[in-house]
Design a protein around this motif. Structure first.
Motif, PDB file in Angstrom:
ATOM      1  N   LEU A 176      35.986  18.447   6.833  1.00 18.90           N
ATOM      2  CA  LEU A 176      37.384  18.453   6.398  1.00 18.90           C
ATOM      3  C   LEU A 176      37.795  19.862   6.021  1.00 18.90           C
ATOM      4  O   LEU A 176      37.204  20.476   5.130  1.00 18.90           O
ATOM      5  N   ILE A 177      38.804  20.377   6.715  1.00 17.83           N
ATOM      6  CA  ILE A 177      39.433  21.653   6.352  1.00 17.83           C
ATOM      7  C   ILE A 177      40.752  21.280   5.688  1.00 17.83           C
ATOM      8  O   ILE A 177      41.731  20.941   6.365  1.00 17.83           O
ATOM      9  N   ASP A 178      40.771  21.321   4.369  1.00 17.38           N
ATOM     10  CA  ASP A 178      41.837  20.700   3.595  1.00 17.38           C
ATOM     11  C   ASP A 178      42.938  21.686   3.229  1.00 17.38           C
ATOM     12  O   ASP A 178      42.679  22.734   2.645  1.00 17.38           O
ATOM     13  N   GLU A 179      44.174  21.340   3.602  1.00 17.72           N
ATOM     14  CA  GLU A 179      45.386  22.116   3.292  1.00 17.72           C
ATOM     15  C   GLU A 179      45.318  23.510   3.915  1.00 17.72           C
ATOM     16  O   GLU A 179      45.448  24.528   3.241  1.00 17.72           O
ATOM     17  N   ILE A 180      45.175  23.524   5.232  1.00 16.43           N
ATOM     18  CA  ILE A 180      45.028  24.779   5.968  1.00 16.43           C
ATOM     19  C   ILE A 180      46.271  25.657   5.849  1.00 16.43           C
ATOM     20  O   ILE A 180      46.199  26.883   5.970  1.00 16.43           O
ATOM     21  N   ASP A 181      47.433  25.041   5.586  1.00 16.20           N
ATOM     22  CA  ASP A 181      48.677  25.806   5.510  1.00 16.20           C
ATOM     23  C   ASP A 181      48.797  26.637   4.239  1.00 16.20           C
ATOM     24  O   ASP A 181      49.747  27.408   4.089  1.00 16.20           O
ATOM     25  N   LYS A 182      47.845  26.492   3.301  1.00 16.94           N
ATOM     26  CA  LYS A 182      47.870  27.333   2.108  1.00 16.94           C
ATOM     27  C   LYS A 182      47.408  28.755   2.397  1.00 16.94           C
ATOM     28  O   LYS A 182      47.735  29.688   1.661  1.00 16.94           O
ATOM     29  N   ALA A 183      46.628  28.936   3.456  1.00 15.74           N
ATOM     30  CA  ALA A 183      46.037  30.237   3.754  1.00 15.74           C
ATOM     31  C   ALA A 183      47.035  31.135   4.475  1.00 15.74           C
ATOM     32  O   ALA A 183      48.139  30.724   4.846  1.00 15.74           O
ATOM     33  N   ASP A 184      46.613  32.366   4.691  1.00 12.23           N
ATOM     34  CA  ASP A 184      47.401  33.341   5.441  1.00 12.23           C
ATOM     35  C   ASP A 184      47.692  32.815   6.845  1.00 12.23           C
ATOM     36  O   ASP A 184      46.923  32.032   7.410  1.00 12.23           O
ATOM     37  N   ILE A 185      48.796  33.257   7.444  1.00  2.19           N
ATOM     38  CA  ILE A 185      49.228  32.769   8.748  1.00  2.19           C
ATOM     39  C   ILE A 185      48.191  33.028   9.826  1.00  2.19           C
ATOM     40  O   ILE A 185      48.093  32.289  10.827  1.00  2.19           O
ATOM     41  N   GLU A 186      47.360  34.073   9.671  1.00  2.00           N
ATOM     42  CA  GLU A 186      46.354  34.383  10.677  1.00  2.00           C
ATOM     43  C   GLU A 186      45.089  33.544  10.528  1.00  2.00           C
ATOM     44  O   GLU A 186      44.229  33.561  11.415  1.00  2.00           O
ATOM     45  N   PHE A 187      44.962  32.836   9.430  1.00  2.01           N
ATOM     46  CA  PHE A 187      43.742  32.068   9.167  1.00  2.01           C
ATOM     47  C   PHE A 187      43.416  31.081  10.295  1.00  2.01           C
ATOM     48  O   PHE A 187      42.282  31.066  10.793  1.00  2.01           O
ATOM     49  N   PRO A 188      44.367  30.246  10.754  1.00  3.69           N
ATOM     50  CA  PRO A 188      44.029  29.298  11.826  1.00  3.69           C
ATOM     51  C   PRO A 188      43.577  29.987  13.107  1.00  3.69           C
ATOM     52  O   PRO A 188      42.608  29.559  13.754  1.00  3.69           O
ATOM     53  N   ASN A 189      44.264  31.072  13.498  1.00  6.49           N
ATOM     54  CA  ASN A 189      43.882  31.788  14.723  1.00  6.49           C
ATOM     55  C   ASN A 189      42.492  32.389  14.622  1.00  6.49           C
ATOM     56  O   ASN A 189      41.778  32.490  15.625  1.00  6.49           O
ATOM     57  N   ASP A 190      42.096  32.780  13.414  1.00  7.30           N
ATOM     58  CA  ASP A 190      40.774  33.387  13.230  1.00  7.30           C
ATOM     59  C   ASP A 190      39.649  32.377  13.425  1.00  7.30           C
ATOM     60  O   ASP A 190      38.479  32.769  13.549  1.00  7.30           O
ATOM     61  N   LEU A 191      39.987  31.089  13.421  1.00  8.48           N
ATOM     62  CA  LEU A 191      38.971  30.049  13.611  1.00  8.48           C
ATOM     63  C   LEU A 191      39.001  29.442  15.013  1.00  8.48           C
ATOM     64  O   LEU A 191      38.214  28.539  15.317  1.00  8.48           O
ATOM     65  N   LEU A 192      39.884  29.925  15.884  1.00  9.21           N
ATOM     66  CA  LEU A 192      40.062  29.315  17.192  1.00  9.21           C
ATOM     67  C   LEU A 192      38.763  29.231  17.986  1.00  9.21           C
ATOM     68  O   LEU A 192      38.368  28.167  18.468  1.00  9.21           O
ATOM     69  N   GLN A 193      38.098  30.350  18.137  1.00  9.10           N
ATOM     70  CA  GLN A 193      36.900  30.390  18.975  1.00  9.10           C
ATOM     71  C   GLN A 193      35.778  29.541  18.394  1.00  9.10           C
ATOM     72  O   GLN A 193      35.094  28.816  19.122  1.00  9.10           O
ATOM     73  N   GLU A 194      35.596  29.622  17.068  1.00  2.00           N
ATOM     74  CA  GLU A 194      34.502  28.888  16.429  1.00  2.00           C
ATOM     75  C   GLU A 194      34.683  27.373  16.559  1.00  2.00           C
ATOM     76  O   GLU A 194      33.727  26.645  16.825  1.00  2.00           O
ATOM     77  N   LEU A 195      35.924  26.906  16.376  1.00  2.00           N
ATOM     78  CA  LEU A 195      36.180  25.470  16.487  1.00  2.00           C
ATOM     79  C   LEU A 195      36.194  25.007  17.940  1.00  2.00           C
ATOM     80  O   LEU A 195      35.902  23.837  18.229  1.00  2.00           O
TER      81      LEU A 195
END
Length: 281
Positions: A113-132
């Motif tokens: 569970l990655i909880d409340e992802i929208d709390k982080a910086d806007i680049e946070f989701p993109n930084d996890l793209l490759q790993e996920l």
């Protein structure tokens, strides 16, 4: 695997389909909805229904994507080298695995569970793209690659506080949890309070949905707040009787602090009640 409602969680058909589709596609399940609609609880119930472990990564405004992989504690290594601590030459002793590392190396398929992802910086989701996407990442300090032994089921929640990048959204299966209608809410109440009096449920839901429909309300009461309110009413006979005998044009129901969470909404409800009394004269 087919996710279904459990003894403690009511899932709509649309939510069941979303969970099962994300598992089949091996995509992260992105869940949005009002606060208090059971987004986080979904991951907990999913893990319980599968009989597996839940690994939770709570996101804050200061959270960085790299923390989910690992952190290198260079300060501790420097201190230990000055003190002559054994093992300082092995950099692996100073790597702190993150939640993705923990999920990837688990001996069984887990729910992450990655909880409340929208709390982080806007680049946070993109930084996890490759790993996920690839379910692996590189550890630069040791030169090793951490790969998922068993692909985890990834659930990501968002309260819609900010928009998520398109590149990230393309890699997710999306589902919005609509606020429960009255029938669904009755089922949810029954799950939490199986022996509750039907009259109390009827009166409480009447007040609850009236509050949610009040025009201009800053914060509408949520499902979790209704559950808290009912728990208080069950424990307080005087408040329960006050609910049964409540004047429809009165502003605030008994123990309203469980439902109304700011002074602006309290003042608004009092004004609406005052206007209702004037019209009734």
């Amino acid at each position: 695997m087919a996710f279904d409602s459990t003894s403690t969680y009511v899932a709509t058909d649309a939510l069941k389909q979303a969970v099962n589709a994300a598992v089949v596609l091996e995509r992260p399940l992105l869940i949005k909805g009002e606060p208090g609609t059971g987004k986080t609880l979904l991951a907990e119930e999913l893990a319980a229904s599968l009989g597996t472990r839940l690994i939770t990564w709570h996101i804050k405004s200061t959270t960085r994507a790299a923390q989910g992989l690992y952190e290198y504690d260079a300060v501790s290594r420097l201190r230990d080298s000055q003190l002559g601590v054994a093992g300082v030459e092995d950099v692996a002793n100073y790597l702190r695995p993150g939640k993705l590392w923990e999920a990837f190396t688990a001996d069984e398929r887990v729910v992450l569970l990655i909880d409340e992802i929208d709390k982080a910086d806007i680049e946070f989701p993109n930084d996890l793209l490759q790993e996920l996407d690839r379910m692996e990442f590189h550890v630069y300090e040791t030169g090793e690659t951490i790969r998922a032994r068993h692909r985890p089921i990834v659930v990501i929640t968002s309260n819609n506080e900010k928009e998520l990048p398109d590149a990230f959204l393309r890699r997710c299966f999306f589902h919005y949890i609509d606020f429960p209608d009255r029938d669904t809410m009755e089922r949810i109440v029954d799950v939490h309070f199986p022996e509750i009096a039907p009259r109390l449920v009827s009166e409480a839901l009447e007040v609850f949905f009236e509050l949610r429909e009040a025009p201009g309300l800053k914060k509408k009461p949520s499902t979790s707040e209704l559950v808290d309110w009912l728990k208080l009413l069950l424990a307080d006979e005087i408040s329960r009787e006050a609910l049964y005998q409540r004047d429809p044009v009165k502003a605030i129901p008994p123990l309203a602090g469980a439902l109304v969470k700011n002074e602006q909404d309290t003042a608004l409800l009092e004004r609406l009640a005052f206007m209702a009394r004037r019209r009734g004269r």
